[in-house]
Scaffold this motif. Structure first.
Motif, PDB file in Angstrom:
ATOM      1  N   GLU A 245       0.838  -1.193   0.000  1.00 26.13           N
ATOM      2  CA  GLU A 245       0.000   0.000   0.000  1.00 26.13           C
ATOM      3  C   GLU A 245       0.875   1.246   0.000  1.00 26.13           C
ATOM      4  O   GLU A 245       1.727   1.414   0.876  1.00 26.13           O
ATOM      5  N   LEU A 246       0.658   2.125  -0.967  1.00 24.95           N
ATOM      6  CA  LEU A 246       1.405   3.373  -1.079  1.00 24.95           C
ATOM      7  C   LEU A 246       0.567   4.523  -0.540  1.00 24.95           C
ATOM      8  O   LEU A 246      -0.654   4.554  -0.712  1.00 24.95           O
ATOM      9  N   SER A 247       1.232   5.480   0.085  1.00 24.15           N
ATOM     10  CA  SER A 247       0.527   6.639   0.617  1.00 24.15           C
ATOM     11  C   SER A 247       0.328   7.681  -0.480  1.00 24.15           C
ATOM     12  O   SER A 247       1.047   7.698  -1.492  1.00 24.15           O
ATOM     13  N   THR A 248      -0.661   8.550  -0.268  1.00 19.44           N
ATOM     14  CA  THR A 248      -0.982   9.609  -1.244  1.00 19.44           C
ATOM     15  C   THR A 248      -1.132  10.924  -0.481  1.00 19.44           C
ATOM     16  O   THR A 248      -2.261  11.360  -0.222  1.00 19.44           O
ATOM     17  N   PRO A 249      -0.025  11.570  -0.144  1.00 20.35           N
ATOM     18  CA  PRO A 249      -0.120  12.799   0.661  1.00 20.35           C
ATOM     19  C   PRO A 249      -0.828  13.944  -0.046  1.00 20.35           C
ATOM     20  O   PRO A 249      -1.414  14.807   0.612  1.00 20.35           O
ATOM     21  N   SER A 250      -0.798  14.001  -1.391  1.00 24.11           N
ATOM     22  CA  SER A 250      -1.426  15.120  -2.108  1.00 24.11           C
ATOM     23  C   SER A 250      -2.108  14.616  -3.376  1.00 24.11           C
ATOM     24  O   SER A 250      -1.886  15.129  -4.469  1.00 24.11           O
ATOM     25  N   ASN A 251      -2.919  13.567  -3.230  1.00 22.03           N
ATOM     26  CA  ASN A 251      -3.625  12.940  -4.351  1.00 22.03           C
ATOM     27  C   ASN A 251      -2.677  12.334  -5.376  1.00 22.03           C
ATOM     28  O   ASN A 251      -3.087  11.990  -6.480  1.00 22.03           O
ATOM     29  N   ALA A 252      -1.428  12.239  -5.054  1.00 22.28           N
ATOM     30  CA  ALA A 252      -0.436  11.604  -5.912  1.00 22.28           C
ATOM     31  C   ALA A 252       0.341  10.604  -5.058  1.00 22.28           C
ATOM     32  O   ALA A 252       0.380  10.712  -3.830  1.00 22.28           O
ATOM     33  N   LEU A 253       0.933   9.641  -5.713  1.00 24.25           N
ATOM     34  CA  LEU A 253       1.691   8.644  -4.963  1.00 24.25           C
ATOM     35  C   LEU A 253       2.901   9.282  -4.304  1.00 24.25           C
ATOM     36  O   LEU A 253       3.574  10.141  -4.889  1.00 24.25           O
ATOM     37  N   SER A 254       3.170   8.846  -3.095  1.00 27.55           N
ATOM     38  CA  SER A 254       4.293   9.379  -2.329  1.00 27.55           C
ATOM     39  C   SER A 254       5.615   9.094  -3.037  1.00 27.55           C
ATOM     40  O   SER A 254       5.895   7.947  -3.408  1.00 27.55           O
ATOM     41  N   ALA A 255       6.455  10.144  -3.205  1.00 29.67           N
ATOM     42  CA  ALA A 255       7.762   9.958  -3.842  1.00 29.67           C
ATOM     43  C   ALA A 255       8.654   9.017  -3.042  1.00 29.67           C
ATOM     44  O   ALA A 255       9.282   8.118  -3.627  1.00 29.67           O
ATOM     45  N   PRO A 256       8.725   9.148  -1.720  1.00 26.28           N
ATOM     46  CA  PRO A 256       9.530   8.178  -0.959  1.00 26.28           C
ATOM     47  C   PRO A 256       8.993   6.750  -1.087  1.00 26.28           C
ATOM     48  O   PRO A 256       9.767   5.788  -1.167  1.00 26.28           O
ATOM     49  N   GLY A 257       7.661   6.618  -1.130  1.00 24.30           N
ATOM     50  CA  GLY A 257       7.083   5.287  -1.283  1.00 24.30           C
ATOM     51  C   GLY A 257       7.430   4.673  -2.629  1.00 24.30           C
ATOM     52  O   GLY A 257       7.731   3.474  -2.726  1.00 24.30           O
ATOM     53  N   LEU A 258       7.406   5.482  -3.682  1.00 26.12           N
ATOM     54  CA  LEU A 258       7.771   4.986  -5.011  1.00 26.12           C
ATOM     55  C   LEU A 258       9.250   4.599  -5.062  1.00 26.12           C
ATOM     56  O   LEU A 258       9.619   3.594  -5.688  1.00 26.12           O
ATOM     57  N   ALA A 259      10.109   5.390  -4.406  1.00 22.00           N
ATOM     58  CA  ALA A 259      11.533   5.073  -4.393  1.00 22.00           C
ATOM     59  C   ALA A 259      11.778   3.749  -3.670  1.00 22.00           C
ATOM     60  O   ALA A 259      12.593   2.911  -4.112  1.00 22.00           O
ATOM     61  N   GLN A 260      11.051   3.527  -2.581  1.00 18.88           N
ATOM     62  CA  GLN A 260      11.195   2.266  -1.847  1.00 18.88           C
ATOM     63  C   GLN A 260      10.700   1.088  -2.682  1.00 18.88           C
ATOM     64  O   GLN A 260      11.294   0.007  -2.683  1.00 18.88           O
ATOM     65  N   LEU A 261       9.579   1.296  -3.399  1.00 17.95           N
ATOM     66  CA  LEU A 261       9.060   0.236  -4.260  1.00 17.95           C
ATOM     67  C   LEU A 261      10.061  -0.098  -5.370  1.00 17.95           C
ATOM     68  O   LEU A 261      10.304  -1.279  -5.660  1.00 17.95           O
ATOM     69  N   ALA A 262      10.637   0.924  -5.977  1.00 22.66           N
ATOM     70  CA  ALA A 262      11.613   0.687  -7.049  1.00 22.66           C
ATOM     71  C   ALA A 262      12.801  -0.117  -6.535  1.00 22.66           C
ATOM     72  O   ALA A 262      13.324  -1.000  -7.246  1.00 22.66           O
ATOM     73  N   LYS A 263      13.224   0.162  -5.317  1.00 22.05           N
ATOM     74  CA  LYS A 263      14.342  -0.582  -4.731  1.00 22.05           C
ATOM     75  C   LYS A 263      13.977  -2.048  -4.539  1.00 22.05           C
ATOM     76  O   LYS A 263      14.774  -2.951  -4.831  1.00 22.05           O
ATOM     77  N   ARG A 264      12.754  -2.304  -4.053  1.00 22.77           N
ATOM     78  CA  ARG A 264      12.319  -3.697  -3.856  1.00 22.77           C
ATOM     79  C   ARG A 264      12.189  -4.427  -5.186  1.00 22.77           C
ATOM     80  O   ARG A 264      12.505  -5.610  -5.285  1.00 22.77           O
ATOM     81  N   VAL A 265      11.700  -3.736  -6.206  1.00 22.87           N
ATOM     82  CA  VAL A 265      11.589  -4.348  -7.531  1.00 22.87           C
ATOM     83  C   VAL A 265      12.970  -4.755  -8.039  1.00 22.87           C
ATOM     84  O   VAL A 265      13.157  -5.858  -8.584  1.00 22.87           O
ATOM     85  N   GLU A 266      13.941  -3.889  -7.844  1.00 20.16           N
ATOM     86  CA  GLU A 266      15.301  -4.190  -8.302  1.00 20.16           C
ATOM     87  C   GLU A 266      15.897  -5.372  -7.549  1.00 20.16           C
ATOM     88  O   GLU A 266      16.584  -6.221  -8.138  1.00 20.16           O
ATOM     89  N   VAL A 283       0.745   5.895 -14.215  1.00 20.36           N
ATOM     90  CA  VAL A 283       1.818   6.590 -14.920  1.00 20.36           C
ATOM     91  C   VAL A 283       2.957   6.898 -13.958  1.00 20.36           C
ATOM     92  O   VAL A 283       4.148   6.702 -14.274  1.00 20.36           O
ATOM     93  N   GLN A 284       2.629   7.369 -12.753  1.00 23.25           N
ATOM     94  CA  GLN A 284       3.657   7.649 -11.747  1.00 23.25           C
ATOM     95  C   GLN A 284       4.434   6.390 -11.381  1.00 23.25           C
ATOM     96  O   GLN A 284       5.673   6.394 -11.311  1.00 23.25           O
ATOM     97  N   LEU A 285       3.709   5.328 -11.144  1.00 26.79           N
ATOM     98  CA  LEU A 285       4.368   4.082 -10.733  1.00 26.79           C
ATOM     99  C   LEU A 285       5.299   3.575 -11.824  1.00 26.79           C
ATOM    100  O   LEU A 285       6.416   3.130 -11.537  1.00 26.79           O
ATOM    101  N   ARG A 286       4.831   3.642 -13.052  1.00 29.95           N
ATOM    102  CA  ARG A 286       5.659   3.108 -14.127  1.00 29.95           C
ATOM    103  C   ARG A 286       6.937   3.925 -14.317  1.00 29.95           C
ATOM    104  O   ARG A 286       7.987   3.384 -14.661  1.00 29.95           O
ATOM    105  N   SER A 287       6.846   5.220 -14.106  1.00 25.92           N
ATOM    106  CA  SER A 287       8.046   6.048 -14.221  1.00 25.92           C
ATOM    107  C   SER A 287       9.072   5.676 -13.155  1.00 25.92           C
ATOM    108  O   SER A 287      10.274   5.870 -13.348  1.00 25.92           O
ATOM    109  N   ALA A 288       8.594   5.094 -12.034  1.00 21.73           N
ATOM    110  CA  ALA A 288       9.500   4.715 -10.952  1.00 21.73           C
ATOM    111  C   ALA A 288      10.107   3.330 -11.157  1.00 21.73           C
ATOM    112  O   ALA A 288      11.283   3.117 -10.845  1.00 21.73           O
ATOM    113  N   VAL A 289       9.335   2.389 -11.703  1.00 20.26           N
ATOM    114  CA  VAL A 289       9.818   1.001 -11.803  1.00 20.26           C
ATOM    115  C   VAL A 289      10.322   0.660 -13.199  1.00 20.26           C
ATOM    116  O   VAL A 289      10.902  -0.418 -13.403  1.00 20.26           O
ATOM    117  N   GLY A 290      10.079   1.518 -14.186  1.00 17.09           N
ATOM    118  CA  GLY A 290      10.555   1.255 -15.540  1.00 17.09           C
ATOM    119  C   GLY A 290       9.524   0.545 -16.399  1.00 17.09           C
ATOM    120  O   GLY A 290       8.471   0.093 -15.919  1.00 17.09           O
TER     121      GLY A 290
END
Length: 421
Positions: A245-266, A283-290
């Motif tokens: 579950e990712l947080s949405t502090p401003s109706n968008a996915l949390s940048a720190p949460g996306l960075a953590q997800l990208a690390k786990r994917v790698e 779109v946000q998620l895909r930009s983070a995980v490739g």
């Protein structure tokens, strides 16, 4: 003149004998008419000439005059089937949704209304108001269509008062990890993100991609339900799924949460990701995980309708992402889709995809109710919301299934896939 008068008298007597069954008691008619009707030409003599009946003689009399049976009376017209559509049209929360469903329902009714009496019943949007309206309608109508909200469907299903065929327009709330068992006379035909998620799990299983699967959502209720439904079905199929579950502090996915997800994917290299997200979040998620990691999602990553007036309104960032959605949103050449008009939209207004789906739901809800009105216990519909399988045996098993269309983003648009599971 005397001879002519005698001939006329004889012909009149003969005609009176032919018309006797309609002019005297049955016994007398039978006795007097049988010798005449049984009369046949004897060998060597000509058959008697047909009688000239007076103008205006009915076909039944003409048939009887030549010995033919009278034509059977036309079959009696069956009593019309009374259908009630129950909608909270004055509700602030559900008013727009109710209007979309009603418009689609009436559109389908206008094309297939034989022997149907239709009434629109205004209801409140609370569960008690809906239950009261449902109980009153049950006493007056043969088939009921509604309620529209999940809570109202749940209340009616648990009331113990479903005695008429009922086509619910939403899914009931889940009871723990299992869906509520519906009464025998009730079908739930509402569009369901939960069911879409389960269909995506079936799709993924057939792809046979090895490895762990991540199911991503935010704290939004429908997203959490979708991720959970995907996980439960995938595990039933022998797949390994972890929900995140990712947080949405401003109706968008949390940048720190996306960075953590990208690390786990790698690090963990999952086979794919199920995105219980909307299009912008995907779109946000895909930009983070490739772009190399396969993504699968529900209809909520398709923000478009088939009315695509702006060629620049595309999402090329999602090319290759797979999803499922209803034919009404994907297949303009589908025979069922092409049969019905699109709801009117102002020139400066972008079509709302969720209201478009509810309009399509109204069309298919009527078609299901019409099939039930024809006393069909089981039937299939090539619907605008998918391929529908309906089974409603009075006092027996009730079953409803919808198979939606698989699609993939190409050149910024979701396009139906050629091979459908």
């Amino acid at each position: 003149m005397f001879t002519s008068w005698k001939k006329m008298t004889a012909q009149a007597a003969l005609l009176a004998g032919m018309l006797a069954p309609w002019m005297m008691p049955a016994d007398a008619a039978a006795a007097d008419s049988v010798p005449l009707l049984a009369q046949a030409a004897t060998p060597g003599t000509a058959a008697p000439a047909p009688l000239a009946l007076p103008p205006g003689t009915s076909p039944e009399m003409e048939s009887a005059a030549v010995g033919a049976p009278a034509a059977p009376p036309p079959p009696a017209t069956p009593a019309p089937v009374r259908i009630a559509l129950l909608l909270p049209s004055r509700s602030g929360a559900f008013g727009a949704a109710a209007d979309a469903v009603r418009t689609g329902f009436l559109t389908a009714y206008s094309r297939q209304k034989e022997n149907i009496q239709l009434a629109i019943v205004e209801t409140g949007d609370s569960a008690p108001d809906m239950q009261r309206a449902y109980d009153e309608a049950s006493a007056k109508f043969d088939i009921l269509v509604g309620p529209l909200s999940r809570t109202a469907v749940t209340a009616v299903a648990q009331s113990g008062r479903v005695s008429k065929p009922t086509v619910a327009l939403a899914q009931p709330d889940m009871n723990g990890e299992t869906e509520l068992q519906l009464p025998p006379q009730m079908l739930a035909v509402g569009l369901s993100i939960d069911e879409e998620a389960r269909q995506v799990a079936n799709w993924v299983e057939k792809e046979k991609a090895p490895g762990k699967i991540f199911a991503i959502s935010t704290g939004t209720a429908w997203q959490k339900r979708a991720a959970r439904s995907f996980q439960l079905r995938a595990r039933q199929l022998g797949l390994q799924v972890e929900t995140l579950e990712l947080s949405t502090p401003s109706n968008a996915l949390s940048a720190p949460g996306l960075a953590q997800l990208a690390k786990r994917v790698e690090q963990e290299k999952p086979a794919l990701i199920f995105v219980a997200l909307d299009a912008a979040q995907t779109v946000q998620l895909r930009s983070a995980v490739g772009n190399d990691l396969p993504l699968y999602g529900t209809s909520q990553i398709n923000p478009y309708t088939l009315k695509r007036d702006n060629p620049n309104d595309k999402l090329p960032e999602l090319d290759g992402v797979r999803l499922i959605d209803i034919p009404w949103q994907l297949q303009p050449d589908n025979v069922a889709v092409a049969r019905y008009p699109r709801p009117a939209v102002n020139d400066n207004e972008r079509p709302n995809p969720d209201l478009a789906r509810l309009y399509a739901l109204g069309i298919d809800a009527y078609r299901v109710a019409y099939g039930i009105a024809q006393k069909q216990s089981g039937f299939d519909i090539d619907g605008v919301t998918g391929r529908l399988n309906v089974n409603m045996v009075s006092g027996g098993t009730t079953f409803f299934q919808r198979q939606e269309t698989q699609a993939v983003y190409q050149d910024g648009w979701p396009v139906p896939m050629a091979d459908q599971y």
